[in-house]
Design a protein around this motif. Sequence first.
Motif, PDB file in Angstrom:
ATOM      1  N   ASP A 118      31.662  22.898 -45.560  1.00 52.83           N
ATOM      2  CA  ASP A 118      32.063  22.815 -44.148  1.00 52.83           C
ATOM      3  C   ASP A 118      30.879  22.969 -43.203  1.00 52.83           C
ATOM      4  N   GLY A 159      35.117  36.513 -37.049  1.00 56.29           N
ATOM      5  CA  GLY A 159      35.054  35.562 -38.150  1.00 56.29           C
ATOM      6  C   GLY A 159      36.203  34.571 -38.125  1.00 56.29           C
ATOM      7  N   PHE A 160      37.378  35.022 -37.717  1.00 54.65           N
ATOM      8  CA  PHE A 160      38.558  34.154 -37.690  1.00 54.65           C
ATOM      9  C   PHE A 160      38.396  33.015 -36.689  1.00 54.65           C
ATOM     10  N   VAL A 161      37.785  33.289 -35.539  1.00 53.67           N
ATOM     11  CA  VAL A 161      37.659  32.262 -34.498  1.00 53.67           C
ATOM     12  C   VAL A 161      36.338  31.498 -34.589  1.00 53.67           C
ATOM     13  N   SER A 213      42.783  27.543 -44.905  1.00 45.25           N
ATOM     14  CA  SER A 213      41.333  27.443 -44.777  1.00 45.25           C
ATOM     15  C   SER A 213      40.698  28.821 -44.932  1.00 45.25           C
ATOM     16  N   TRP A 214      39.381  28.861 -44.948  1.00 43.31           N
ATOM     17  CA  TRP A 214      38.671  30.133 -45.094  1.00 43.31           C
ATOM     18  C   TRP A 214      38.900  31.058 -43.903  1.00 43.31           C
ATOM     19  N   HIS A 215      39.326  30.524 -42.759  1.00 49.20           N
ATOM     20  CA  HIS A 215      39.624  31.371 -41.590  1.00 49.20           C
ATOM     21  C   HIS A 215      40.703  32.403 -41.931  1.00 49.20           C
ATOM     22  N   SER A 271      36.489  41.046 -37.868  1.00 45.34           N
ATOM     23  CA  SER A 271      37.361  40.082 -38.539  1.00 45.34           C
ATOM     24  C   SER A 271      37.882  39.030 -37.554  1.00 45.34           C
ATOM     25  N   ASP A 330      33.321  28.979 -35.600  1.00 45.20           N
ATOM     26  CA  ASP A 330      33.338  27.583 -36.042  1.00 45.20           C
ATOM     27  C   ASP A 330      31.994  27.127 -36.604  1.00 45.20           C
ATOM     28  N   VAL A 376      29.976  33.574 -38.402  1.00 43.43           N
ATOM     29  CA  VAL A 376      30.642  34.059 -39.609  1.00 43.43           C
ATOM     30  C   VAL A 376      29.790  35.112 -40.301  1.00 43.43           C
ATOM     31  N   PHE A 428      39.634  35.956 -42.999  1.00 46.66           N
ATOM     32  CA  PHE A 428      39.370  36.918 -41.925  1.00 46.66           C
ATOM     33  C   PHE A 428      40.678  37.371 -41.282  1.00 46.66           C
ATOM     34  N   GLY A 429      41.647  36.443 -41.179  1.00 48.30           N
ATOM     35  CA  GLY A 429      42.939  36.811 -40.624  1.00 48.30           C
ATOM     36  C   GLY A 429      43.622  37.880 -41.454  1.00 48.30           C
TER      37      GLY A 429
END
Length: 308
Positions: free
Chosen positions: A39, A92-94, A162-164, A89, A96, A101, A167-168
Amino acid sequence: MELNRTTRLVVAAVLLAAAFTGLLNQTLMVTAMPMMMHDFGISLSLAQWLTTGNVLVVGVVTPVSAMLYERFSTRALFLWSTGLFIAASVLGFVADNFWPVLAARLLQAVASGIIMSFAQIALLRITSPRRMGTVLGLYMMVVSAGPAIGPVMSGVMLEYLSWHALFGAGVLMMAVVFAAAVFTPPNIKAARKIAIDWPSFVLSFVGMGLFLAGISTVQEAPLVGVSMMVAGLLFVAWFARRQWSSAQPLLNLRLLKGATFRRMTVGVMLAFGVFLGTETIIPVLLESHAGRSGFATALVMLPGRCRM
């Protein structure tokens, strides 16, 4: 501070849940590394900082956390550290791109390093001497289970999300711990003024960071990489000399005078080095070259994680 049985159980549950979440987070990114390399269009030497950078920061923060435990009230320190983990976290979640990250992973590591040491110290403080063995056994179960579950949980989530989402998951799990901590744990001890050797903290972080960055760079730019490694070793030597000469060292290196302790330390370092290198390479080989799914990769790694 004397606590009744119910309060001790609640406090212990909150502490163990926080430690479990922090330890689980350490290995969540292992299975996601090939996906993030694709990505973000980055190399393995850069992507592996999501794991090794996290471990580095945890290692540097851990000696300081014992002093932070004495310097601040237990309630304030626990809420601030869990709050920092949640904020990292969310970042990292938001995010891009790679650098936010990585920043989120390093901030998570700061919080995790404090939480893990805090949990062990606090558990022992609220436990009677005759039950300390049981409590330490429970803590070690958490220490073993968290990292072992991480890659499998990550593999399952990456099959559908996804990898997001990794973190969520950290946000949700630690938010529950934070909410419980707001309403349940009392202050186990009061704060007291003690000196913290921040220069030693900086020396250890810069030294180890430069050395690891040099290892990552040496293949692409040999001269720069070697220079960084040498500079890192010089900072580490400066840190070690400061610890030997300090009356209140950040890290008591005098324990290395004991032959048994010294041999065990070297053995653990070598074992963990092999383990960390293997867990970085296996997902890349299986996912990027063998075409296996993240879940299949996680199942391959699970037996080795459980043995650790």
